[in-house]
Design a protein around this motif. Structure first.
Motif: not given
Length: 249
Positions: A189-198
């Motif tokens: 769900e983080l894409r909608s908050d503009g959070i990039q994940v590695l």
């Protein structure tokens, strides 16, 4: 009108980190350049997506690469945000000093690094140094899995609406299967908050997050994979079908 090329797309990327490369002129001698994936990163670079997941066996270089990218971004080696100075026993490589991050047009430069290996020390630091924005929390009164979920939820709450770069190193440690599924859904769900994940992981559950860029590492380097091509998926399937195949009979 022809579709834009990958280079044209990434040139205007809004990701906090769109590409990782070795700085020109770096002498590639000794560890960690003896690791196949680090050598390949040095030669070819690595493009990151909204959610990039590194998968591979122990010792191939997942944590080394993830740690170096986090530190090159300005995050603390033992976990925390760009403002953290906590350190107990330095064990990180010097790879971060040689990396060059190509940043996108992200509005937020904030980030957070969570790693299973140093979680206890980070939680102790947070208990001893509560901030006004993060009220005191008795993390050590929770189980490892509960403490991780509480911390991650709190930090994601801070990132919501402003984006940033979230780096996770083997977050599945201490999490039950159901908790891993919950975490996978949370990260999706983080894409909608503009959070990039590695993310570096051994978990086929976390690797199953839809639309993730999966990269499998081994002793020779790294390659993009589909979920059903990952060695960890094949091994889990084999074990669940027949534990005796691995000598457990």
């Amino acid at each position: 009108m022809p579709a834009p090329t990958l280079g044209e797309v990434t040139a205007f990327s809004s990701l906090p980190v769109r590409e990782v490369r070795l700085r020109p002129g770096v002498e590639q001698v000794g560890w960690p350049f003896t690791l196949g994936p680090v050598a390949q990163l040095a030669a070819e670079g690595l493009e990151l997506s909204e959610l990039t997941i590194l998968v591979g066996e122990n010792g191939v270089g997942k944590s080394t690469i993830v740690e170096a990218i986090a530190m090159a971004y300005g995050l603390n080696a033992e976990g925390g945000s760009t403002n953290f100075q906590h350190s107990s026993r330095p064990s990180e490589s010097g790879l971060h000093e040689h990396l060059q991050l190509t940043r996108g047009l992200a509005r937020s430069k904030w980030g957070y690094f969570l790693r299973a290996e140093t979680m206890h020390g980070l939680l102790t630091y947070l208990e001893e140094h509560p901030s006004p924005a993060d009220p005191e929390r008795p993390y050590h009164e929770y189980s490892h899995g509960q403490a991780f979920r509480e911390l991650l939820t709190t930090k994601l709450g801070h990132m919501a609406g402003r984006g940033g770069f979230l780096v996770l190193d083997e977050p599945e440690a201490g999490l039950s299967l159901l908790s891993q599924i919950a975490l996978a859904n949370q990260l999706r769900e983080l894409r909608s908050d503009g959070i990039q994940v590695l993310l570096a992981t051994h978990s086929p559950i976390l690797a199953a997050i839809p639309a993730a860029q999966l990269i499998e590492l081994d002793e020779t380097g790294f390659e993009p994979r589909r979920w059903d091509q990952l060695l960890t998926v094949a091994l889990y399937r084999r074990f669940l079908a027949d534990p005796g195949y691995f000598g457990l009979d």
